[in-house]
Motif scaffolding. Structure first.
Motif, PDB file in Angstrom:
ATOM      1  N   VAL A   1      -9.124 -26.001   5.513  1.00 39.37           N
ATOM      2  CA  VAL A   1      -9.417 -27.419   5.790  1.00 39.37           C
ATOM      3  C   VAL A   1     -10.191 -27.508   7.101  1.00 39.37           C
ATOM      4  O   VAL A   1      -9.663 -27.901   8.124  1.00 39.37           O
ATOM      5  N   GLY A   2     -11.446 -27.153   7.043  1.00 41.33           N
ATOM      6  CA  GLY A   2     -12.288 -27.060   8.235  1.00 41.33           C
ATOM      7  C   GLY A   2     -12.343 -28.317   9.070  1.00 41.33           C
ATOM      8  O   GLY A   2     -12.463 -28.248  10.288  1.00 41.33           O
ATOM      9  N   ILE A   3     -12.238 -29.475   8.449  1.00 42.76           N
ATOM     10  CA  ILE A   3     -12.349 -30.729   9.191  1.00 42.76           C
ATOM     11  C   ILE A   3     -11.260 -30.857  10.250  1.00 42.76           C
ATOM     12  O   ILE A   3     -11.476 -31.450  11.308  1.00 42.76           O
ATOM     13  N   VAL A   4     -10.096 -30.267  10.024  1.00 43.79           N
ATOM     14  CA  VAL A   4      -9.011 -30.308  11.008  1.00 43.79           C
ATOM     15  C   VAL A   4      -9.430 -29.591  12.290  1.00 43.79           C
ATOM     16  O   VAL A   4      -9.102 -30.026  13.395  1.00 43.79           O
ATOM     17  N   THR A   5     -10.188 -28.524  12.142  1.00 41.66           N
ATOM     18  CA  THR A   5     -10.636 -27.741  13.296  1.00 41.66           C
ATOM     19  C   THR A   5     -11.542 -28.554  14.208  1.00 41.66           C
ATOM     20  O   THR A   5     -11.552 -28.337  15.411  1.00 41.66           O
ATOM     21  N   TRP A   6     -12.290 -29.486  13.658  1.00 34.94           N
ATOM     22  CA  TRP A   6     -13.181 -30.328  14.464  1.00 34.94           C
ATOM     23  C   TRP A   6     -12.402 -31.044  15.556  1.00 34.94           C
ATOM     24  O   TRP A   6     -12.921 -31.288  16.644  1.00 34.94           O
ATOM     25  N   PHE A   7     -11.163 -31.411  15.246  1.00 38.70           N
ATOM     26  CA  PHE A   7     -10.328 -32.170  16.178  1.00 38.70           C
ATOM     27  C   PHE A   7      -9.345 -31.275  16.923  1.00 38.70           C
ATOM     28  O   PHE A   7      -8.986 -31.558  18.061  1.00 38.70           O
ATOM     29  N   LEU A   8      -8.921 -30.185  16.281  1.00 32.66           N
ATOM     30  CA  LEU A   8      -7.909 -29.307  16.854  1.00 32.66           C
ATOM     31  C   LEU A   8      -8.431 -28.530  18.063  1.00 32.66           C
ATOM     32  O   LEU A   8      -7.760 -28.467  19.095  1.00 32.66           O
ATOM     33  N   ILE A   9      -9.614 -27.957  17.954  1.00 30.81           N
ATOM     34  CA  ILE A   9     -10.149 -27.163  19.073  1.00 30.81           C
ATOM     35  C   ILE A   9     -10.359 -28.021  20.321  1.00 30.81           C
ATOM     36  O   ILE A   9      -9.890 -27.642  21.398  1.00 30.81           O
ATOM     37  N   PRO A  10     -11.038 -29.169  20.233  1.00 37.29           N
ATOM     38  CA  PRO A  10     -11.182 -29.970  21.452  1.00 37.29           C
ATOM     39  C   PRO A  10      -9.838 -30.414  22.039  1.00 37.29           C
ATOM     40  O   PRO A  10      -9.669 -30.466  23.253  1.00 37.29           O
ATOM     41  N   SER A  11      -8.885 -30.715  21.179  1.00 39.51           N
ATOM     42  CA  SER A  11      -7.567 -31.119  21.650  1.00 39.51           C
ATOM     43  C   SER A  11      -6.902 -29.981  22.426  1.00 39.51           C
ATOM     44  O   SER A  11      -6.351 -30.193  23.513  1.00 39.51           O
ATOM     45  N   GLU A  12      -6.946 -28.774  21.881  1.00 38.87           N
ATOM     46  CA  GLU A  12      -6.330 -27.619  22.534  1.00 38.87           C
ATOM     47  C   GLU A  12      -7.026 -27.285  23.849  1.00 38.87           C
ATOM     48  O   GLU A  12      -6.371 -26.936  24.832  1.00 38.87           O
ATOM     49  N   VAL A  13      -8.359 -27.377  23.866  1.00 36.92           N
ATOM     50  CA  VAL A  13      -9.105 -27.095  25.092  1.00 36.92           C
ATOM     51  C   VAL A  13      -8.774 -28.148  26.149  1.00 36.92           C
ATOM     52  O   VAL A  13      -8.577 -27.822  27.329  1.00 36.92           O
ATOM     53  N   GLY A  14      -8.682 -29.404  25.752  1.00 34.95           N
ATOM     54  CA  GLY A  14      -8.306 -30.464  26.681  1.00 34.95           C
ATOM     55  C   GLY A  14      -6.910 -30.252  27.251  1.00 34.95           C
ATOM     56  O   GLY A  14      -6.680 -30.415  28.458  1.00 34.95           O
ATOM     57  N   LYS A  15      -5.966 -29.858  26.397  1.00 36.46           N
ATOM     58  CA  LYS A  15      -4.603 -29.593  26.858  1.00 36.46           C
ATOM     59  C   LYS A  15      -4.557 -28.382  27.788  1.00 36.46           C
ATOM     60  O   LYS A  15      -3.756 -28.354  28.723  1.00 36.46           O
ATOM     61  N   MET A  16      -5.410 -27.401  27.523  1.00 40.12           N
ATOM     62  CA  MET A  16      -5.471 -26.232  28.399  1.00 40.12           C
ATOM     63  C   MET A  16      -5.928 -26.642  29.800  1.00 40.12           C
ATOM     64  O   MET A  16      -5.373 -26.202  30.802  1.00 40.12           O
ATOM     65  N   HIS A  17      -6.934 -27.511  29.870  1.00 39.90           N
ATOM     66  CA  HIS A  17      -7.399 -28.027  31.161  1.00 39.90           C
ATOM     67  C   HIS A  17      -6.278 -28.808  31.853  1.00 39.90           C
ATOM     68  O   HIS A  17      -6.053 -28.661  33.054  1.00 39.90           O
ATOM     69  N   GLU A  18      -5.600 -29.643  31.084  1.00 40.77           N
ATOM     70  CA  GLU A  18      -4.538 -30.472  31.641  1.00 40.77           C
ATOM     71  C   GLU A  18      -3.391 -29.628  32.183  1.00 40.77           C
ATOM     72  O   GLU A  18      -2.854 -29.913  33.264  1.00 40.77           O
ATOM     73  N   LYS A  19      -3.027 -28.587  31.454  1.00 45.70           N
ATOM     74  CA  LYS A  19      -1.947 -27.709  31.894  1.00 45.70           C
ATOM     75  C   LYS A  19      -2.310 -27.001  33.191  1.00 45.70           C
ATOM     76  O   LYS A  19      -1.444 -26.667  33.991  1.00 45.70           O
ATOM     77  N   ASP A  20      -3.593 -26.795  33.413  1.00 47.38           N
ATOM     78  CA  ASP A  20      -4.073 -26.137  34.631  1.00 47.38           C
ATOM     79  C   ASP A  20      -4.234 -27.134  35.786  1.00 47.38           C
ATOM     80  O   ASP A  20      -4.741 -26.781  36.839  1.00 47.38           O
ATOM     81  N   GLY A  21      -3.843 -28.388  35.559  1.00 45.44           N
ATOM     82  CA  GLY A  21      -3.919 -29.393  36.607  1.00 45.44           C
ATOM     83  C   GLY A  21      -5.277 -30.066  36.742  1.00 45.44           C
ATOM     84  O   GLY A  21      -5.571 -30.691  37.753  1.00 45.44           O
ATOM     85  N   ARG A  22      -6.097 -29.962  35.729  1.00 47.02           N
ATOM     86  CA  ARG A  22      -7.430 -30.578  35.750  1.00 47.02           C
ATOM     87  C   ARG A  22      -7.450 -31.794  34.836  1.00 47.02           C
ATOM     88  O   ARG A  22      -6.600 -31.952  33.972  1.00 47.02           O
ATOM     89  N   ILE A  23      -8.466 -32.591  35.024  1.00 47.01           N
ATOM     90  CA  ILE A  23      -8.683 -33.708  34.114  1.00 47.01           C
ATOM     91  C   ILE A  23      -9.312 -33.155  32.840  1.00 47.01           C
ATOM     92  O   ILE A  23     -10.334 -32.461  32.909  1.00 47.01           O
ATOM     93  N   PRO A  24      -8.717 -33.432  31.677  1.00 45.07           N
ATOM     94  CA  PRO A  24      -9.301 -32.917  30.431  1.00 45.07           C
ATOM     95  C   PRO A  24     -10.720 -33.463  30.229  1.00 45.07           C
ATOM     96  O   PRO A  24     -10.951 -34.655  30.416  1.00 45.07           O
ATOM     97  N   PRO A  25     -11.662 -32.600  29.875  1.00 40.91           N
ATOM     98  CA  PRO A  25     -13.046 -33.062  29.695  1.00 40.91           C
ATOM     99  C   PRO A  25     -13.223 -33.940  28.453  1.00 40.91           C
ATOM    100  O   PRO A  25     -14.206 -34.667  28.339  1.00 40.91           O
ATOM    101  N   PHE A  26     -12.284 -33.861  27.521  1.00 36.92           N
ATOM    102  CA  PHE A  26     -12.344 -34.637  26.287  1.00 36.92           C
ATOM    103  C   PHE A  26     -11.006 -34.533  25.587  1.00 36.92           C
ATOM    104  O   PHE A  26     -10.123 -33.805  26.022  1.00 36.92           O
ATOM    105  N   SER A  27     -10.872 -35.261  24.493  1.00 31.58           N
ATOM    106  CA  SER A  27      -9.652 -35.197  23.686  1.00 31.58           C
ATOM    107  C   SER A  27     -10.024 -34.706  22.284  1.00 31.58           C
ATOM    108  O   SER A  27     -11.177 -34.367  22.019  1.00 31.58           O
TER     109      SER A  27
END
Length: 142
Positions: A84-110
């Motif tokens: 279900v490739g369409i899920v990946t469109w939203f999952l990757i940016p979400s995970e990258v944003g959470k990774m930034h947030e966990k590091d104490g940064r402002i997430p670049p996107f959701s």
């Protein structure tokens, strides 16, 4: 286990699409520093008719999971992308944003960044440049 899955997928790709895809894929696997270059990744996706995106999704999701314990990881992420490739469109940016947030940064996107892919052609470029650019900036700061 994970390496054997990657080797199996590469073997399947070579058997189905022929050896012309093996050389670009080998370059990606051998020279990991080029994988982070946005232009290189776009070129590889075009040259391999999208097959490079399988590697990119696996590697990106695996790196995010290993570094921040966020996300589903490489193998499950690749399965989600294939099924279900369409899920990946939203999952990757979400995970990258959470990774930034966990590091104490402002997430670049959701996760909503995935909506860019609803725009034909240009949306894919915008999405990828935003996601890979954020990943590059994150890794450069480490």
């Amino acid at each position: 286990m994970r390496l054997s899955l990657v080797v199996h997928v590469i073997g399947l790709i070579v058997r189905v699409f022929g050896p012309m895809f093996l050389a670009p894929l080998a370059v990606c696997l051998l020279y990991a520093e080029y994988r982070d270059a946005i232009g290189f990744a776009i070129l590889m996706a075009i040259i391999t008719l999208g097959i490079y995106t399988l590697y990119w999704v696996f590697k990106t999701k695996e790196e995010v999971k290993n570094h921040s314990d966020q996300g589903v990881g490489g193998v499950l992420g690749l399965v989600i992308y294939i099924v279900v490739g369409i899920v990946t469109w939203f999952l990757i940016p979400s995970e990258v944003g959470k990774m930034h947030e966990k590091d104490g940064r402002i997430p670049p996107f959701s996760g909503w960044t995935g909506l860019w892919l609803l725009l034909p052609i240009i949306g894919a470029f915008v999405w990828f440049i935003k996601v890979q650019g954020a990943l590059n900036r994150y890794w450069e700061s480490k």
